[in-house]
Design a protein around this motif. Structure first.
Motif, PDB file in Angstrom:
ATOM      1  N   LEU A   1       0.847  -1.163  -0.186  1.00  0.00           N
ATOM      2  CA  LEU A   1      -0.068   0.054   0.022  1.00  0.00           C
ATOM      3  C   LEU A   1       0.954   1.412   0.178  1.00  0.00           C
ATOM      4  CD1 LEU A   1      -2.229  -2.119   0.979  1.00  0.00           C
ATOM      5  CD2 LEU A   1      -2.988  -0.357   2.173  1.00  0.00           C
ATOM      6  N   THR A   2       0.308   2.156  -0.583  1.00  0.00           N
ATOM      7  CA  THR A   2       1.061   3.612  -0.572  1.00  0.00           C
ATOM      8  C   THR A   2       0.809   3.959   0.915  1.00  0.00           C
ATOM      9  OG1 THR A   2      -0.854   4.781  -0.854  1.00  0.00           O
ATOM     10  CG2 THR A   2       0.365   4.008  -2.827  1.00  0.00           C
ATOM     11  N   ARG A   3       1.713   5.219   1.350  1.00  0.00           N
ATOM     12  CA  ARG A   3       1.768   5.551   2.820  1.00  0.00           C
ATOM     13  C   ARG A   3       0.337   6.181   3.253  1.00  0.00           C
ATOM     14  NH1 ARG A   3       4.631   4.100   6.740  1.00  0.00           N
ATOM     15  NH2 ARG A   3       6.635   4.121   5.478  1.00  0.00           N
ATOM     16  N   PRO A   4      -0.310   6.866   2.346  1.00  0.00           N
ATOM     17  CA  PRO A   4      -1.506   7.338   2.755  1.00  0.00           C
ATOM     18  C   PRO A   4      -2.610   6.377   2.658  1.00  0.00           C
ATOM     19  CG  PRO A   4      -0.813   8.759   0.828  1.00  0.00           C
ATOM     20  CD  PRO A   4       0.488   7.697   0.901  1.00  0.00           C
ATOM     21  N   GLN A   5      -2.514   5.478   1.829  1.00  0.00           N
ATOM     22  CA  GLN A   5      -3.260   4.215   1.978  1.00  0.00           C
ATOM     23  C   GLN A   5      -3.398   3.591   3.222  1.00  0.00           C
ATOM     24  OE1 GLN A   5      -2.293   2.146  -1.635  1.00  0.00           O
ATOM     25  NE2 GLN A   5      -4.375   2.663  -2.658  1.00  0.00           N
ATOM     26  N   ALA A   6      -1.823   3.187   3.628  1.00  0.00           N
ATOM     27  CA  ALA A   6      -1.799   2.603   4.784  1.00  0.00           C
ATOM     28  C   ALA A   6      -2.262   3.275   6.207  1.00  0.00           C
ATOM     29  CB  ALA A   6      -0.263   2.255   4.952  1.00  0.00           C
ATOM     30  N   ALA A   7      -2.053   4.583   5.931  1.00  0.00           N
ATOM     31  CA  ALA A   7      -2.407   5.336   7.297  1.00  0.00           C
ATOM     32  C   ALA A   7      -3.894   5.219   7.327  1.00  0.00           C
ATOM     33  CB  ALA A   7      -2.157   6.902   7.033  1.00  0.00           C
ATOM     34  N   LYS A   8      -4.518   5.286   6.265  1.00  0.00           N
ATOM     35  CA  LYS A   8      -5.819   5.217   6.556  1.00  0.00           C
ATOM     36  C   LYS A   8      -6.558   3.770   6.981  1.00  0.00           C
ATOM     37  CE  LYS A   8     -10.173   5.982   3.849  1.00  0.00           C
ATOM     38  NZ  LYS A   8     -10.729   6.316   2.299  1.00  0.00           N
ATOM     39  N   ALA A   9      -5.895   2.680   6.221  1.00  0.00           N
ATOM     40  CA  ALA A   9      -6.305   1.390   6.398  1.00  0.00           C
ATOM     41  C   ALA A   9      -5.759   0.897   7.900  1.00  0.00           C
ATOM     42  CB  ALA A   9      -5.520   0.466   5.421  1.00  0.00           C
ATOM     43  N   SER A  10      -4.833   1.437   8.513  1.00  0.00           N
ATOM     44  CA  SER A  10      -4.330   1.131   9.720  1.00  0.00           C
ATOM     45  C   SER A  10      -5.299   1.495  10.859  1.00  0.00           C
ATOM     46  CB  SER A  10      -2.841   1.609  10.094  1.00  0.00           C
ATOM     47  OG  SER A  10      -3.181   3.001  10.024  1.00  0.00           O
ATOM     48  N   ALA A  11      -6.149   2.525  10.378  1.00  0.00           N
ATOM     49  CA  ALA A  11      -7.220   2.764  11.762  1.00  0.00           C
ATOM     50  C   ALA A  11      -8.128   1.817  11.812  1.00  0.00           C
ATOM     51  CB  ALA A  11      -7.780   4.283  11.010  1.00  0.00           C
ATOM     52  N   ARG A  12      -8.284   0.884  10.738  1.00  0.00           N
ATOM     53  CA  ARG A  12      -9.341  -0.052  10.828  1.00  0.00           C
ATOM     54  C   ARG A  12      -8.827  -1.532  11.334  1.00  0.00           C
ATOM     55  NH1 ARG A  12     -12.571  -0.062   5.315  1.00  0.00           N
ATOM     56  NH2 ARG A  12     -13.749  -1.533   6.581  1.00  0.00           N
ATOM     57  N   LEU A  13      -7.266  -1.234  11.553  1.00  0.00           N
ATOM     58  CA  LEU A  13      -6.650  -2.602  12.033  1.00  0.00           C
ATOM     59  C   LEU A  13      -6.012  -2.451  13.090  1.00  0.00           C
ATOM     60  CD1 LEU A  13      -5.189  -3.509   8.636  1.00  0.00           C
ATOM     61  CD2 LEU A  13      -7.215  -4.504   9.640  1.00  0.00           C
ATOM     62  N   PHE A  14      -6.435  -1.493  14.222  1.00  0.00           N
ATOM     63  CA  PHE A  14      -5.629  -1.151  15.215  1.00  0.00           C
ATOM     64  C   PHE A  14      -5.491  -2.349  16.480  1.00  0.00           C
ATOM     65  CE2 PHE A  14     -10.159  -0.349  16.073  1.00  0.00           C
ATOM     66  CZ  PHE A  14     -10.584  -0.806  17.270  1.00  0.00           C
ATOM     67  N   HIS A  15      -6.587  -3.232  16.208  1.00  0.00           N
ATOM     68  CA  HIS A  15      -6.566  -4.314  16.967  1.00  0.00           C
ATOM     69  C   HIS A  15      -5.425  -5.404  16.921  1.00  0.00           C
ATOM     70  CE1 HIS A  15      -9.037  -5.148  13.743  1.00  0.00           C
ATOM     71  NE2 HIS A  15      -8.915  -6.454  13.955  1.00  0.00           N
ATOM     72  N   LEU A  16      -4.901  -5.458  15.362  1.00  0.00           N
ATOM     73  CA  LEU A  16      -3.794  -6.331  15.359  1.00  0.00           C
ATOM     74  C   LEU A  16      -2.736  -6.113  16.042  1.00  0.00           C
ATOM     75  CD1 LEU A  16      -3.980  -6.624  11.329  1.00  0.00           C
ATOM     76  CD2 LEU A  16      -4.835  -8.507  13.105  1.00  0.00           C
ATOM     77  N   ARG A  17      -2.466  -7.321  16.571  1.00  0.00           N
ATOM     78  CA  ARG A  17      -0.990  -7.427  17.499  1.00  0.00           C
ATOM     79  C   ARG A  17       0.183  -8.116  16.901  1.00  0.00           C
ATOM     80  NH1 ARG A  17      -3.387  -3.787  18.922  1.00  0.00           N
ATOM     81  NH2 ARG A  17      -4.159  -3.182  21.001  1.00  0.00           N
ATOM     82  N   SER A  18      -0.014  -9.040  15.938  1.00  0.00           N
ATOM     83  CA  SER A  18       0.771  -9.622  15.050  1.00  0.00           C
ATOM     84  C   SER A  18       0.474 -10.003  13.768  1.00  0.00           C
ATOM     85  CB  SER A  18       1.154 -11.135  15.770  1.00  0.00           C
ATOM     86  OG  SER A  18       0.077 -11.962  15.557  1.00  0.00           O
ATOM     87  N   PRO A  19       1.434 -10.430  13.092  1.00  0.00           N
ATOM     88  CA  PRO A  19       1.222 -10.492  11.458  1.00  0.00           C
ATOM     89  C   PRO A  19       0.862 -12.131  11.071  1.00  0.00           C
ATOM     90  CG  PRO A  19       3.406 -10.796  11.821  1.00  0.00           C
ATOM     91  CD  PRO A  19       3.027 -10.270  13.037  1.00  0.00           C
ATOM     92  N   THR A  20       0.567 -12.565  12.113  1.00  0.00           N
ATOM     93  CA  THR A  20      -0.207 -14.121  11.994  1.00  0.00           C
ATOM     94  C   THR A  20      -1.102 -14.117  11.158  1.00  0.00           C
ATOM     95  OG1 THR A  20       0.755 -14.699  14.325  1.00  0.00           O
ATOM     96  CG2 THR A  20      -0.722 -16.125  13.165  1.00  0.00           C
ATOM     97  N   LYS A  21      -2.357 -13.522  11.182  1.00  0.00           N
ATOM     98  CA  LYS A  21      -3.467 -13.590  10.558  1.00  0.00           C
ATOM     99  C   LYS A  21      -3.146 -13.083   9.032  1.00  0.00           C
ATOM    100  CE  LYS A  21      -7.399 -14.267  13.456  1.00  0.00           C
ATOM    101  NZ  LYS A  21      -8.688 -13.496  14.120  1.00  0.00           N
ATOM    102  N   PRO A  22      -2.680 -11.883   9.058  1.00  0.00           N
ATOM    103  CA  PRO A  22      -2.473 -11.163   7.530  1.00  0.00           C
ATOM    104  C   PRO A  22      -1.528 -11.791   6.955  1.00  0.00           C
ATOM    105  CG  PRO A  22      -2.199  -9.485   9.570  1.00  0.00           C
ATOM    106  CD  PRO A  22      -2.399 -10.823  10.268  1.00  0.00           C
ATOM    107  N   ASP A  23      -0.428 -12.582   7.509  1.00  0.00           N
ATOM    108  CA  ASP A  23       0.577 -13.400   6.913  1.00  0.00           C
ATOM    109  C   ASP A  23      -0.334 -14.572   5.951  1.00  0.00           C
ATOM    110  OD1 ASP A  23       2.764 -11.900   7.263  1.00  0.00           O
ATOM    111  OD2 ASP A  23       3.529 -13.109   8.580  1.00  0.00           O
ATOM    112  N   ALA A  24      -1.071 -15.161   6.830  1.00  0.00           N
ATOM    113  CA  ALA A  24      -1.765 -16.347   6.587  1.00  0.00           C
ATOM    114  C   ALA A  24      -2.757 -16.019   5.155  1.00  0.00           C
ATOM    115  CB  ALA A  24      -2.553 -17.029   7.402  1.00  0.00           C
TER     116      ALA A  24
END
Length: 382
Positions: A51-74
């Motif tokens: 993602l671009t930096r602006p896209q990532a900044a916007k998307a991260s607000a909806r992923l604040f609960h993630l504590r590890s890359p386990t699920k995203p990696d999968a």
């Protein structure tokens, strides 16, 4: 992470003889990653998801609960294994960041396995993921796709429709879609007509049954009865028009073409698309057909489909050909212009070009040039 994706994809591709479902099962077991500490979501979205930096900044607000890359990696391994490109994955995550939180074994893989059992190939499933986004995570996806595959006749047709509107996958089949299909059949539309309607207006199948009935009544109100061959076009025409907009367009048509109330009624019933065609488009055809071709308003009203053809690609070139032939005594002067316009290009060439090439050897070349917007010297009449 990229090594993981490569290993998963290689694992899938190395088993080409296996069934799509078994390949998906292998994908599940391969989609595993370590669980390190200190997880920075925004950096992960940029460095790993593309993602671009602006896209990532916007998307991260909806992923604040993630504590590890386990699920995203999968999830990323799953998507890469299906064949989605890095750009496709980035677009999907940017649009639906929570896709990274989906459970591969409990949600994504069962849907993929179900789709494979319906006969969809891995590239088709990948395409479906890109088109449907978050709807791919719905448990109803497989049953909906099963219904639409039978209705549209092929996965290719279904994907064409979904490209215009993925809302079909999340709508209630029993309470909305099937009743709407039944109603359209009652209106005289065959399944192939409903399918064509859905390709241009996919939302129509998922509209509330009440709204669809109101649209049908509006189509009848412009003079196109149910069961008519033009009813599908009438539905398309009135889909986004209020009574006020229809009345305003009718007044415009009467003004531009000098039609009476009865004539505009005939014109609209025979070519409902004139209600949604741009004013400039219609005005240019009025000027050409009346001023250059010399057609009467009544003639145009009774053959209003002529207004839907390309001016430069069909109306003008064919007029030039017919005028040239008539002025040289090769066609009777009462030969119908409309009859020459409505035939296919192949038939037009067969009837109006080839028989006269010995007498007018430049005719085919000039006609081809005219269709490209040029006006050959032989077509410059005085």
């Amino acid at each position: 992470m990229f090594r993981l994706r490569h290993n998963v994809l290689s694992h899938i591709l190395s088993s080409r003889s296996a069934s799509p479902a078994s390949q998906i099962h292998r994908l599940i077991s391969a989609a595993v990653s370590p669980n390190p500490t200190g997880f920075a979501v925004e950096e992960y979205l940029v460095a790993t998801c593309g993602l671009t930096r602006p896209q990532a900044a916007k998307a991260s607000a909806r992923l604040f609960h993630l504590r590890s890359p386990t699920k995203p990696d999968a999830v990323l391994a799953f998507l890469a294994g299906l064949g989605l490109s890095g750009a496709d994955i980035a677009a999907l995550i940017a649009k639906d960041p929570q896709f990274l939180c989906a459970k591969v074994e409990r949600t994504l893989a069962p849907v993929a396995v179900g789709l494979a059992s319906l006969g969809l190939s891995r590239p088709e499933i990948a395409r479906l993921v890109s088109l449907s986004g978050r709807r791919f995570r719905c448990t109803s996806t497989v049953s909906n796709v099963h219904y639409y595959l039978r209705f549209f006749g092929s996965s290719e047709n279904l994907l064409r429709v979904l490209k215009r509107g993925s809302c079909l996958l999340s709508s209630d089949l029993e309470r909305v879609v099937k009743p709407n299909v039944s109603f359209l059949r009652e209106c005289g539309l065959a399944d192939r007509d409903i399918a064509k309607l859905s390709i241009s207006q996919p939302w129509m199948l998922v509209a509330s049954p009440e709204r669809l009935r109101a649209m049908a009544a509006c189509a009848e109100g412009i003079g196109v009865p149910r069961g008519s061959g033009m009813f599908r076009q009438a539905l398309q025409a009135v889909a986004f028009l209020s009574a006020e907009k229809i009345a305003a367009r009718v007044d415009f048509l009467k003004s531009v073409f000098k039609w009476s109330d009865s004539e505009v009624g005939i014109a609209v019933s025979r070519a409902p698309r004139v209600l949604i065609t741009s004013k400039d488009f219609l005005r240019s055809r009025s000027e050409f057909l009346v001023s250059e071709v010399g057609l009467e308003p009544t003639y145009i009203a009774q053959r209003s489909v002529i207004l839907c053809y390309s001016l430069e690609g069909r109306l003008r070139p064919r007029h030039y050909v017919m005028k040239l032939l008539k002025e040289n005594g090769l066609l009777k002067h009462d030969r119908s212009y409309f009859a020459a316009v409505v035939v296919s290009d192949t038939d037009f060439i067969k009837k109006y070009i080839r028989p006269y090439l010995e007498v007018v050897p430049h005719l085919a070349e000039d006609y081809g040039a005219a269709c490209k917007g040029e006006v050959p010297t032989n077509f410059r009449f005085t």
